[in-house]
Design a protein around this motif. Structure first.
Motif, short mmCIF file in Angstrom:
data_model
loop_
_atom_site.label_atom_id
_atom_site.label_comp_id
_atom_site.label_asym_id
_atom_site.label_seq_id
_atom_site.Cartn_x
_atom_site.Cartn_y
_atom_site.Cartn_z
N CYS A 169 -14.44 -0.92 8.15
CA CYS A 169 -14.36 0.61 7.68
C CYS A 169 -13.59 0.70 6.67
O CYS A 169 -13.63 1.21 5.59
N LEU A 170 -12.18 0.05 6.91
CA LEU A 170 -11.04 0.01 5.75
C LEU A 170 -11.60 -0.46 4.44
O LEU A 170 -11.39 0.24 3.33
N ILE A 171 -12.04 -1.61 4.53
CA ILE A 171 -12.51 -2.33 3.36
C ILE A 171 -13.77 -1.54 2.63
O ILE A 171 -13.61 -1.56 1.38
N ILE A 172 -14.43 -1.02 3.34
CA ILE A 172 -15.64 -0.12 2.81
C ILE A 172 -15.06 1.17 2.10
O ILE A 172 -15.07 1.43 0.84
N ALA A 226 -7.38 5.55 4.22
CA ALA A 226 -7.23 4.36 4.15
C ALA A 226 -5.79 3.80 4.62
O ALA A 226 -5.68 3.01 5.41
N ALA A 227 -4.88 4.64 4.14
CA ALA A 227 -3.46 4.47 4.34
C ALA A 227 -3.52 4.74 6.01
O ALA A 227 -2.55 3.92 6.63
N ALA A 253 0.91 -1.24 -0.14
CA ALA A 253 -0.09 0.15 -0.08
C ALA A 253 0.87 1.37 0.13
O ALA A 253 0.51 2.30 -0.73
N ILE A 254 1.86 1.10 0.90
CA ILE A 254 2.99 2.23 0.57
C ILE A 254 3.44 2.46 -0.68
O ILE A 254 3.58 3.68 -1.26
#
Length: 168
Positions: A143-146, A107-108, A68-69
């Motif tokens: 929440c992150l997945i959404i 999200a990060a 992700a980074i």
């Protein structure tokens, strides 16, 4: 070194695909851990013990965070460079895709919180209960997945076939 290897389009595509890989790894890891949680006895036979499942989850989580980074760095300092402030990788709200881009930054931050929350779980367990830690970790991940789903579907070019992309 071959000039085409580091072309702007190659960096952009690598950045896009690292995002897709992160999303798929996150869904896979979350699903694996939820199956383990719901079917403890069956999963213990399959994975030998909870220790191995948690180690696998830790490796998957670290991989998700690092990729992700990479995703954000390739795109923020590549394709989106002229639209984004260098730190905290935030796009001013006047830009066309600002809200959807900034969801990725949110999200990060959530991924970083989850990584620290998981790594220092014993510290949290002493101050909270184990159950409170699990609930916080679970709901933050939901929440992150959404947020990542909204970010990917609306700003991503790869998912335009769904008809939900806001890209013109």
């Amino acid at each position: 070194m071959d000039e085409n290897l580091l072309s702007e389009s190659t960096i952009y595509l690598t950045g896009r695909w690292t995002g897709i890989i992160v999303f798929l790894l996150l869904i896979t890891d979350f699903t694996m851990m939820e199956i383990f949680r719901l079917r403890k006895n069956t999963m213990k036979e399959w994975l030998a013990s909870r220790i191995y499942a948690n180690k696998l989850h830790g490796i998957a989580s670290a991989t998700i965070l690092l990729v992700a980074i990479l995703h954000s760095m390739l795109l923020a300092f590549g394709h989106w460079n002229s639209h984004v402030s260098p730190f905290p990788l935030w796009m001013p709200l006047g830009e066309n895709l600002a809200i959807m881009y900034n969801l990725g930054t949110l999200a990060a931050c959530m991924m970083l919180f989850l990584a620290l929350h998981g790594y220092f779980r014993n510290w949290f367990w002493k101050r909270w209960s184990h159950e409170a830690w699990v609930r916080t970790h679970f709901w933050t991940t939901i929440c992150l997945i959404i947020i990542i789903s909204i970010h990917a579907i609306t700003i991503g070019e790869e998912l335009q076939f769904l008809g939900l992309s806001i890209r013109s």
